[in-house]
Motif scaffolding. Structure first.
Motif, PDB file in Angstrom:
ATOM      1  N   ILE A 115      13.618  98.123  97.031  1.00 37.58           N
ATOM      2  CA  ILE A 115      13.455  96.917  96.228  1.00 37.58           C
ATOM      3  C   ILE A 115      13.180  95.743  97.168  1.00 37.58           C
ATOM      4  N   VAL A 116      12.296  94.847  96.785  1.00 40.90           N
ATOM      5  CA  VAL A 116      11.746  93.865  97.707  1.00 40.90           C
ATOM      6  C   VAL A 116      12.773  92.877  98.243  1.00 40.90           C
ATOM      7  N   SER A 117      13.823  92.581  97.487  1.00 40.87           N
ATOM      8  CA  SER A 117      14.782  91.559  97.937  1.00 40.87           C
ATOM      9  C   SER A 117      16.156  91.854  97.370  1.00 40.87           C
ATOM     10  N   ALA A 118      17.169  91.231  97.998  1.00 38.85           N
ATOM     11  CA  ALA A 118      18.533  91.373  97.503  1.00 38.85           C
ATOM     12  C   ALA A 118      18.664  90.809  96.090  1.00 38.85           C
ATOM     13  N   ALA A 119      17.949  89.717  95.820  1.00 43.92           N
ATOM     14  CA  ALA A 119      18.026  89.110  94.485  1.00 43.92           C
ATOM     15  C   ALA A 119      17.487  90.063  93.422  1.00 43.92           C
ATOM     16  N   GLN A 120      16.368  90.740  93.705  1.00 44.64           N
ATOM     17  CA  GLN A 120      15.828  91.703  92.750  1.00 44.64           C
ATOM     18  C   GLN A 120      16.757  92.902  92.595  1.00 44.64           C
ATOM     19  N   ARG A 124      19.531  91.869  90.367  1.00 45.31           N
ATOM     20  CA  ARG A 124      19.061  91.760  88.977  1.00 45.31           C
ATOM     21  C   ARG A 124      19.049  93.126  88.310  1.00 45.31           C
ATOM     22  N   LEU A 125      18.525  94.139  89.017  1.00 49.17           N
ATOM     23  CA  LEU A 125      18.500  95.495  88.468  1.00 49.17           C
ATOM     24  C   LEU A 125      19.921  96.033  88.267  1.00 49.17           C
ATOM     25  N   SER A 126      20.795  95.761  89.214  1.00 52.12           N
ATOM     26  CA  SER A 126      22.190  96.190  89.074  1.00 52.12           C
ATOM     27  C   SER A 126      22.814  95.557  87.839  1.00 52.12           C
ATOM     28  N   GLY A 127      22.463  94.301  87.588  1.00 53.58           N
ATOM     29  CA  GLY A 127      22.990  93.614  86.414  1.00 53.58           C
ATOM     30  C   GLY A 127      22.539  94.259  85.112  1.00 53.58           C
ATOM     31  N   LEU A 128      21.299  94.765  85.073  1.00 50.10           N
ATOM     32  CA  LEU A 128      20.824  95.461  83.873  1.00 50.10           C
ATOM     33  C   LEU A 128      21.679  96.688  83.586  1.00 50.10           C
ATOM     34  N   LEU A 129      22.025  97.427  84.640  1.00 54.75           N
ATOM     35  CA  LEU A 129      22.845  98.630  84.432  1.00 54.75           C
ATOM     36  C   LEU A 129      24.292  98.275  84.118  1.00 54.75           C
ATOM     37  N   GLU A 130      24.802  97.212  84.712  1.00 57.31           N
ATOM     38  CA  GLU A 130      26.168  96.776  84.374  1.00 57.31           C
ATOM     39  C   GLU A 130      26.254  96.402  82.898  1.00 57.31           C
ATOM     40  N   ASP A 131      25.226  95.724  82.403  1.00 59.64           N
ATOM     41  CA  ASP A 131      25.199  95.385  80.979  1.00 59.64           C
ATOM     42  C   ASP A 131      25.180  96.647  80.120  1.00 59.64           C
ATOM     43  N   ALA A 132      24.385  97.645  80.530  1.00 63.39           N
ATOM     44  CA  ALA A 132      24.297  98.890  79.752  1.00 63.39           C
ATOM     45  C   ALA A 132      25.643  99.616  79.737  1.00 63.39           C
ATOM     46  N   LEU A 135      19.392 110.253  91.512  1.00 65.06           N
ATOM     47  CA  LEU A 135      19.413 110.567  92.937  1.00 65.06           C
ATOM     48  C   LEU A 135      20.533 109.791  93.603  1.00 65.06           C
ATOM     49  N   GLU A 136      21.046 110.346  94.699  1.00 62.60           N
ATOM     50  CA  GLU A 136      21.888 109.564  95.597  1.00 62.60           C
ATOM     51  C   GLU A 136      20.986 108.950  96.657  1.00 62.60           C
ATOM     52  N   MET A 137      21.100 107.634  96.839  1.00 60.80           N
ATOM     53  CA  MET A 137      20.214 106.929  97.754  1.00 60.80           C
ATOM     54  C   MET A 137      21.010 106.315  98.889  1.00 60.80           C
ATOM     55  N   THR A 138      20.368 106.204 100.054  1.00 55.36           N
ATOM     56  CA  THR A 138      20.919 105.465 101.182  1.00 55.36           C
ATOM     57  C   THR A 138      19.916 104.404 101.583  1.00 55.36           C
ATOM     58  N   GLY A 139      20.423 103.317 102.132  1.00 52.41           N
ATOM     59  CA  GLY A 139      19.543 102.216 102.503  1.00 52.41           C
ATOM     60  C   GLY A 139      19.947 100.971 101.755  1.00 52.41           C
ATOM     61  N   ALA A 140      19.767  99.835 102.391  1.00 52.62           N
ATOM     62  CA  ALA A 140      20.289  98.575 101.863  1.00 52.62           C
ATOM     63  C   ALA A 140      19.761  98.251 100.472  1.00 52.62           C
ATOM     64  N   ARG A 141      18.469  98.501 100.216  1.00 53.00           N
ATOM     65  CA  ARG A 141      17.893  98.142  98.911  1.00 53.00           C
ATOM     66  C   ARG A 141      17.182  99.332  98.277  1.00 53.00           C
ATOM     67  N   GLY A 146      11.547  97.848  87.961  1.00 51.94           N
ATOM     68  CA  GLY A 146      12.316  98.646  88.894  1.00 51.94           C
ATOM     69  C   GLY A 146      12.446 100.059  88.360  1.00 51.94           C
ATOM     70  N   PRO A 147      13.143 100.952  89.094  1.00 51.85           N
ATOM     71  CA  PRO A 147      13.160 102.381  88.745  1.00 51.85           C
ATOM     72  C   PRO A 147      14.197 102.745  87.690  1.00 51.85           C
ATOM     73  N   VAL A 148      14.260 101.950  86.632  1.00 51.30           N
ATOM     74  CA  VAL A 148      15.174 102.193  85.514  1.00 51.30           C
ATOM     75  C   VAL A 148      14.321 102.452  84.272  1.00 51.30           C
ATOM     76  N   LEU A 149      14.601 103.553  83.570  1.00 53.52           N
ATOM     77  CA  LEU A 149      13.785 103.931  82.424  1.00 53.52           C
ATOM     78  C   LEU A 149      14.655 104.208  81.201  1.00 53.52           C
ATOM     79  N   PRO A 150      14.611 103.366  80.172  1.00 55.24           N
ATOM     80  CA  PRO A 150      15.263 103.696  78.904  1.00 55.24           C
ATOM     81  C   PRO A 150      14.515 104.818  78.191  1.00 55.24           C
ATOM     82  N   VAL A 151      15.256 105.770  77.665  1.00 55.19           N
ATOM     83  CA  VAL A 151      14.708 106.883  76.884  1.00 55.19           C
ATOM     84  C   VAL A 151      15.270 106.757  75.472  1.00 55.19           C
ATOM     85  N   ILE A 152      14.379 106.620  74.486  1.00 59.72           N
ATOM     86  CA  ILE A 152      14.792 106.275  73.124  1.00 59.72           C
ATOM     87  C   ILE A 152      14.238 107.309  72.149  1.00 59.72           C
TER      88      ILE A 152
END
Length: 466
Positions: free
Chosen positions: A292-297, A300-308, A319-325, A348-354
């Motif tokens: 992800i391009v920046s800490a702010a982005q 933001r993506l983390s916030g979408l999942l926290e809301d969910a 996947l399990e990921m390593t790396g700062a972003r 970002g790499p988040v996909l709702p399936v409906i």
């Protein structure tokens, strides 16, 4: 060329330099073709440098994704522009109509002057150089404002363009949002902006006092619809390609997927299996998965999942990921309309399936939202035609994702909140030129007869208004 920020108060003088030079000598066909050839050669020579700069800005970006998305696309578009340019420049004869006989009429594609380009960070070379190359092909000079969020790539672009063009033909403005706001307010002859819908509104407001013509390439929530009976494994593979390329940081990435409810869980498992196949090797995963391009982005993506999660939704990291972003590909199952992942463009790499109850219900769901930049129907011919007959979107790839962007004979652009105007190929050339109507009047003309006293030609006039 310096990579220091451009003072906002220096922008008008640079624009005037570009405009004065254009007025003194408009680029002819030979100049345009030569400019494009030199730009192509310079970029191709520096592709590794380009990929390194983008990766440094992102924290890590797949070199191969940079070569595809920011290298191949630009080179292919330049090739198309050079191949078609003479035909596009040729005046087109049109019928003047029998009432104006014996006059002749034609349309000429006349360059506008100076075109401004405001480029985003997600494909920082592609979305800077394709509109720039199109403006050059159309006979204009160009002032480019690349993104402040990818500073190394912006410096690369400034150096690349300084190598190819004299400063009175192409200039680059570097800087933050204040520079961008001042840039958008300049009296360009045309302005191309690529970015979010929210910022697009600000750009349009800044351009309005000058009545600057705009091409706005914005975003929105682009849906995929998997029709009943369509093979889930095939759909899953192509959805993963579209969603995880550039870690989903793509304006036309599928933002959510609708599937017949009975097969929702099966599609979830097919998506999980497809991701596992592609990224099974941890070493390859580290190379191929863009961050992800920046800490702010990232936040933001983390916030979408926290809301969910707070809403009790199924949130499934794949996947399990390593790396700062490095943000893991994640599915969110059946979020309601109030969930943040369905109210905001994900990018970002988040996909709702409906799951949907009927294909018409899926179409109705799409139509309750702003018109999307892209639409991805997966189905047979009749199903797809049914979807296309009832929806309006910026562009469509059938039974796949993303690829209509790369078809340079197709215009690329949004509709409504996802944008206005289009570019790529002939569409971009036409938007960055004036279709100048010219009527050639011979020595004998209709106006020699259509004058008082009208009584002498009343029969002719009566005939003309039949």
């Amino acid at each position: 060329m310096t990579d220091l920020p451009t003072p906002p108060d220096a922008l008008p003088a640079t624009l005037q330099t570009l405009r004065t030079a254009w007025q003194a000598r408009r680029p002819d066909a030979a100049q345009r073709r030569d400019d494009l050839a030199r730009l192509r050669a310079a970029l191709q020579r520096r592709l590794d440098e380009m990929a390194g700069a983008i990766s440094a800005d992102f924290g890590h970006r797949s070199r191969h994704e940079s070569l595809i998305a920011d290298g191949m696309t630009v080179l292919a578009d330049i090739d198309h522009l050079r191949r078609e340019l003479r035909g596009w420049m040729r005046p087109r004869r049109v019928a003047a109509g029998w009432r104006l006989w014996p006059a002749r009429a034609q349309l000429r594609s006349v360059p506008l002057g100076v075109v401004g380009v405001i480029a985003p960070w997600n494909y920082p070379v592609n979305l800077a150089l394709i509109p720039l190359a199109t403006a050059i092909a159309a006979g204009n000079h160009v002032y480019l404002k690349p993104s402040e969020h990818t500073p190394r790539t912006s410096a690369f672009l400034a150096a690349l363009l300084a190598e190819v063009f004299p400063p009175e033909r192409v200039a680059v403005a570097l800087g933050d949002a204040d520079v961008g706001a001042a840039f958008a307010a300049l009296p360009f002859d045309h302005l191309v902006f690529t970015g979010s819908t929210a910022v697009g509104r600000k750009v349009m407001a800044a351009a309005a006092p000058n009545l600057t013509p705009l091409t706005l390439e914005l975003g929105g929530k682009s849906p995929a619809i998997v029709c009943p009976g369509h093979p889930l494994e095939a759909a899953a593979a192509r959805l993963v390609s579209g969603k995880l390329f550039n870690a989903g940081q793509t304006c036309i990435a599928p933002d959510y997927v609708l599937v017949d409810a009975a097969r929702r869980d099966a599609l979830v498992e097919a998506l999980r299996a497809e991701v596992a196949r592609r990224y099974a090797d941890p070493a390859g995963r580290a190379d191929d998965y863009t961050h992800i391009v920046s800490a702010a982005q990232f936040q933001r993506l983390s916030g979408l999942l926290e809301d969910a999660r707070a809403r009790g939704l199924d949130v499934l990291p794949l996947l399990e990921m390593t790396g700062a972003r490095a943000f893991p590909p994640t599915l969110v199952v059946d979020p309601g309309d109030e969930a943040a992942v369905m109210r905001e463009e994900i990018f970002g790499p988040v996909l709702p399936v409906i799951g949907y109850t009927s294909l018409d219900a899926a179409i109705d769901s799409v139509n309750t939202r702003e018109r999307p930049l892209a639409l991805y129907p997966f189905g047979d011919r009749a199903q797809v035609e049914h979807i296309l007959a009832r929806t309006v979107s910026g562009g469509v790839t059938v039974n796949d994702t993303l690829l209509h962007f790369a078809a340079n004979r197709l215009p690329f652009g949004g509709v409504g909140a996802s944008g206005m105007g289009a570019y790529h190929g002939r569409a971009g050339f036409d938007s960055m030129t004036k279709a100048l109507p010219v009527l050639w009047q011979p020595r004998i003309a209709a106006t020699d007869w259509l004058r008082p006293p009208y009584a002498r030609i009343s029969a002719l006039i009566e005939r003309m208004v039949r």
